[in-house]
Design a protein around this motif. Sequence first.
Motif, PDB file in Angstrom:
ATOM      1  N   ALA A 389       0.977  -1.203   0.074  1.00 16.18           N
ATOM      2  CA  ALA A 389      -0.083   0.054  -0.284  1.00 16.18           C
ATOM      3  C   ALA A 389       0.717   1.457  -0.036  1.00 16.18           C
ATOM      4  CB  ALA A 389      -0.804   0.039   1.315  1.00 16.18           C
ATOM      5  N   THR A 390       1.807   1.063   0.828  1.00 20.56           N
ATOM      6  CA  THR A 390       2.703   2.238   0.795  1.00 20.56           C
ATOM      7  C   THR A 390       3.402   2.670  -0.667  1.00 20.56           C
ATOM      8  OG1 THR A 390       3.370   1.970   3.153  1.00 20.56           O
ATOM      9  CG2 THR A 390       4.833   3.439   1.798  1.00 20.56           C
ATOM     10  N   LEU A 391       4.152   1.416  -1.147  1.00 21.79           N
ATOM     11  CA  LEU A 391       4.632   1.655  -2.463  1.00 21.79           C
ATOM     12  C   LEU A 391       3.813   2.064  -3.472  1.00 21.79           C
ATOM     13  CD1 LEU A 391       7.079  -1.396  -2.535  1.00 21.79           C
ATOM     14  CD2 LEU A 391       7.798   0.969  -2.299  1.00 21.79           C
ATOM     15  N   ALA A 392       2.434   1.483  -3.351  1.00 19.82           N
ATOM     16  CA  ALA A 392       1.590   2.164  -4.419  1.00 19.82           C
ATOM     17  C   ALA A 392       1.079   3.543  -4.167  1.00 19.82           C
ATOM     18  CB  ALA A 392       0.133   1.418  -4.056  1.00 19.82           C
ATOM     19  N   MET A 393       1.036   4.144  -3.134  1.00 18.69           N
ATOM     20  CA  MET A 393       0.863   5.538  -3.089  1.00 18.69           C
ATOM     21  C   MET A 393       1.766   6.450  -3.724  1.00 18.69           C
ATOM     22  SD  MET A 393       0.252   7.475   0.673  1.00 18.69           S
ATOM     23  CE  MET A 393      -0.504   5.997   1.352  1.00 18.69           C
ATOM     24  N   ILE A 394       3.197   5.878  -3.600  1.00 16.34           N
ATOM     25  CA  ILE A 394       4.434   6.407  -4.284  1.00 16.34           C
ATOM     26  C   ILE A 394       4.202   6.371  -5.676  1.00 16.34           C
ATOM     27  CG2 ILE A 394       6.852   6.641  -4.622  1.00 16.34           C
ATOM     28  CD1 ILE A 394       7.156   5.423  -1.707  1.00 16.34           C
ATOM     29  N   VAL A 395       3.860   5.236  -6.342  1.00 16.74           N
ATOM     30  CA  VAL A 395       3.510   4.866  -7.641  1.00 16.74           C
ATOM     31  C   VAL A 395       2.461   5.554  -8.175  1.00 16.74           C
ATOM     32  CG1 VAL A 395       3.101   3.213  -9.285  1.00 16.74           C
ATOM     33  CG2 VAL A 395       4.621   2.637  -7.775  1.00 16.74           C
ATOM     34  N   ALA A 396       1.435   5.842  -7.580  1.00 13.02           N
ATOM     35  CA  ALA A 396       0.331   6.508  -7.864  1.00 13.02           C
ATOM     36  C   ALA A 396       0.765   8.318  -8.063  1.00 13.02           C
ATOM     37  CB  ALA A 396      -0.765   6.619  -6.862  1.00 13.02           C
ATOM     38  N   HIS A 397       1.484   8.459  -7.288  1.00 16.70           N
ATOM     39  CA  HIS A 397       2.025  10.134  -7.256  1.00 16.70           C
ATOM     40  C   HIS A 397       2.945  10.279  -8.312  1.00 16.70           C
ATOM     41  CE1 HIS A 397       2.953  14.087  -6.524  1.00 16.70           C
ATOM     42  NE2 HIS A 397       3.911  13.854  -5.690  1.00 16.70           N
ATOM     43  N   LYS A 398       4.167   9.354  -8.484  1.00 10.73           N
ATOM     44  CA  LYS A 398       5.206   9.600  -9.056  1.00 10.73           C
ATOM     45  C   LYS A 398       4.790   9.098 -10.549  1.00 10.73           C
ATOM     46  CE  LYS A 398       7.795  12.037  -6.246  1.00 10.73           C
ATOM     47  NZ  LYS A 398       8.500  13.209  -6.630  1.00 10.73           N
ATOM     48  N   HIS A 399       4.317   7.791 -10.758  1.00 12.24           N
ATOM     49  CA  HIS A 399       4.287   7.220 -11.960  1.00 12.24           C
ATOM     50  C   HIS A 399       2.934   7.505 -12.775  1.00 12.24           C
ATOM     51  CE1 HIS A 399       5.401   4.233 -15.082  1.00 12.24           C
ATOM     52  NE2 HIS A 399       3.898   3.766 -14.934  1.00 12.24           N
ATOM     53  N   TRP A 400       1.834   7.499 -12.127  1.00 12.60           N
ATOM     54  CA  TRP A 400       0.795   7.798 -12.664  1.00 12.60           C
ATOM     55  C   TRP A 400       0.386   9.349 -12.622  1.00 12.60           C
ATOM     56  CZ3 TRP A 400      -2.838   4.154  -9.420  1.00 12.60           C
ATOM     57  CH2 TRP A 400      -2.600   2.652  -9.696  1.00 12.60           C
ATOM     58  N   LYS A 401       1.374  10.171 -12.014  1.00 12.39           N
ATOM     59  CA  LYS A 401       1.264  11.651 -12.152  1.00 12.39           C
ATOM     60  C   LYS A 401      -0.095  11.990 -11.433  1.00 12.39           C
ATOM     61  CE  LYS A 401       5.292  11.682 -14.406  1.00 12.39           C
ATOM     62  NZ  LYS A 401       6.420  11.963 -13.713  1.00 12.39           N
ATOM     63  N   LEU A 402      -0.817  11.355 -10.391  1.00 11.06           N
ATOM     64  CA  LEU A 402      -1.848  11.823  -9.786  1.00 11.06           C
ATOM     65  C   LEU A 402      -1.372  12.922  -8.457  1.00 11.06           C
ATOM     66  CD1 LEU A 402      -3.767   8.630  -8.976  1.00 11.06           C
ATOM     67  CD2 LEU A 402      -4.140  10.213 -11.034  1.00 11.06           C
ATOM     68  N   PRO A 403      -2.349  14.019  -8.446  1.00 13.06           N
ATOM     69  CA  PRO A 403      -1.850  14.887  -7.308  1.00 13.06           C
ATOM     70  C   PRO A 403      -1.513  14.146  -5.939  1.00 13.06           C
ATOM     71  CG  PRO A 403      -3.737  15.686  -8.636  1.00 13.06           C
ATOM     72  CD  PRO A 403      -3.387  14.284  -9.036  1.00 13.06           C
ATOM     73  N   LEU A 404      -0.697  14.725  -5.201  1.00 13.29           N
ATOM     74  CA  LEU A 404      -0.180  14.079  -3.976  1.00 13.29           C
ATOM     75  C   LEU A 404      -1.381  13.721  -3.198  1.00 13.29           C
ATOM     76  CD1 LEU A 404       1.720  13.018  -2.134  1.00 13.29           C
ATOM     77  CD2 LEU A 404       2.445  15.261  -1.247  1.00 13.29           C
ATOM     78  N   TRP A 405      -2.324  14.916  -3.152  1.00 15.01           N
ATOM     79  CA  TRP A 405      -3.436  14.538  -2.167  1.00 15.01           C
ATOM     80  C   TRP A 405      -4.315  13.512  -2.652  1.00 15.01           C
ATOM     81  CZ3 TRP A 405      -8.693  14.885  -3.786  1.00 15.01           C
ATOM     82  CH2 TRP A 405      -8.757  15.655  -5.296  1.00 15.01           C
TER      83      TRP A 405
END
Length: 633
Positions: A389-405
């Motif tokens: 779950a922690t790594l997925a949060m990083i991937v969602a922000h950095k790789h999927w380019k979703l906003p941090l919030w």
Amino acid sequence: MASLDTELTEAPAKRAGLWSLSLAAIGVVYGDIGTSPLYAFREAMHAAGATHGGVLREDVLGVLSLIVWALVLVVTVKYVLILLRADNEGEGGTLSLLALAQRAMGRQNRVILFLGMLGAALFYGDAAITPAVSVLSAVEGLKLVADGVDPFILPIAITIIIGLFLVQNRGTEAVARFFGPVTLVWFCVMAAGGIHWMLQAPEVLAALNPVHAVRFVASNGQLGLIVLGAVFLAVTGAEALYADMGHFGKKPIQLAWIFVAFPALLLTYFGQGALVLSRPEALENPFYLLFPSWALLPVVLLATLATIIASQAVITGAFSLTQQAVQLHMLPRLKIRHTSEEHHGQIYLPSINRWLMVAVLTLVVTFGSSSSLAAAYGISVTGTMVVTATLAMIVAHKHWKLPLWLSVAMMLPFLLLDLTFLGANLMKIADGGYVPLGIAAVMLIVMASWMRGSAIVAIKDRDAELPLDTLLAQIAKSGSIATVSGTAVFLTSTPDLAPAALLHSLKHFKSLHEQNVILTITTAEVPRVSPADRVRMEEINDRFRRIELLYGYTEDPDVPQALLLCRRQGWKFDIMATSFILSRRRIRISTRSRVPSWQGKLFIALARNAAGASDYFRIPAGRVVEIGTQMNI
């Protein structure tokens, strides 16, 4: 018209392929979670009744509601709907997510690296406990079939486990053909048993209301957390959804869950709850007592097959994870055997198989029953889920380019849920939870020691070796170096420096081959590299060239085969006229070592037992020359 005919013929073929993959996924992906009904509801109810010694309606509905919503939130929403989208070119699992996060960051991050190592280490704890608890829980069903069978439960379980590990060297292809159909029958049988008792006590369907789950945890204090730890047994195996994505693809895994595994699991859990409400004495073994006496023996045999399949899946997962860890330089090179010519992913690692078998047998003999082992089960899986779950949060922000919030808002609820399950399972440390934590700690120490030792060796190499350009200039000036016919290939991890084997060859033999190759093998942060991108070649002068071979972290390097691709770039590789000159180091601990003595000794032991470069890179033994060197660390 022709194109329309093609589309009409291709559509059924695609559907057929999709359904066959979905059937295979039922066996391999859901074998583990599919055997959880053997013990999950029983252990949760035993924990719930620990303080008042009886079966209460509120307990049954509360436990059932917790199980139902754990399956919905953890498995269906988190894994099936969200994490299956976080693929690294089709591959899933902790180390694939690690590679994806590192690539998205654009640099190596120590925190992310540690999370990946921790997730991998925890998986080994799960890999040791799953076969032990699954096989024992299935064989214990024989107690309901025949009297006086208790003394034989342990020997039967030990025999099955030994047999399971002994056949690993034959590969899973032949057995895998039966995985899907057998597990499909298993799910159907479980669902049928559950439906029968649900009709007797349909009030159990009230557990679909999450209020029962919330009320149970809120009103029972510490006991609620203890039960929550037992409830988590119902979702162990969820990580396989993500880890096995590369084998089957996203859609077959989703179809197999939504249409087969999820409904069957719900029905069998509701059936067990209805049975216990109707016959409280059935709490002794609510799963097997779902079935009439005449069906018990066939169900026990089917359960045993299902647990063997579940164990096979986690053993195969351990092999795949280890291969990825070796390619990512987290573990030393290990001997890897391919057991299928058609399926590249079917591999066998003798050393991992041997140590895993010892660990499983030790657990079976030490704990003796599935109930005792259930206390040790869950910590490693919840820990892995927290990491994911922690790594997925990083991937969602950095790789999927979703906003941090948005990345945090999407994954934080699941992270909090995973942390809650982890906290509940940590309460079982004294009752056996120390086992997976101990296994994970050992693996974490091994990986950290190997990576630290390897980094020191690389630094020592850089300090000791000459820049290649400097050496070539010295060779050009020297007139005393003899020329030997043929080609010499020198393996090195630092292509800008002269390999130690080349320096020692010049020092001792005063000779140089007609053609010389400085060969580097690099692991990319993607699972596979296409043959067109495999080779990068650079001409240095008329006698020297640099070649880099690029492999994905799920691929096995095959140097001779890869060098054949050099013909497209103008160099004709002939294995019979080529000598591979390798350096075999003898590492010693110096008095001024930069690592603690115990860690240095561990690194040396790992290096000595690592597979030789010639075996690992598939270089024919008859074409290898090894030159010994010494190094102090």
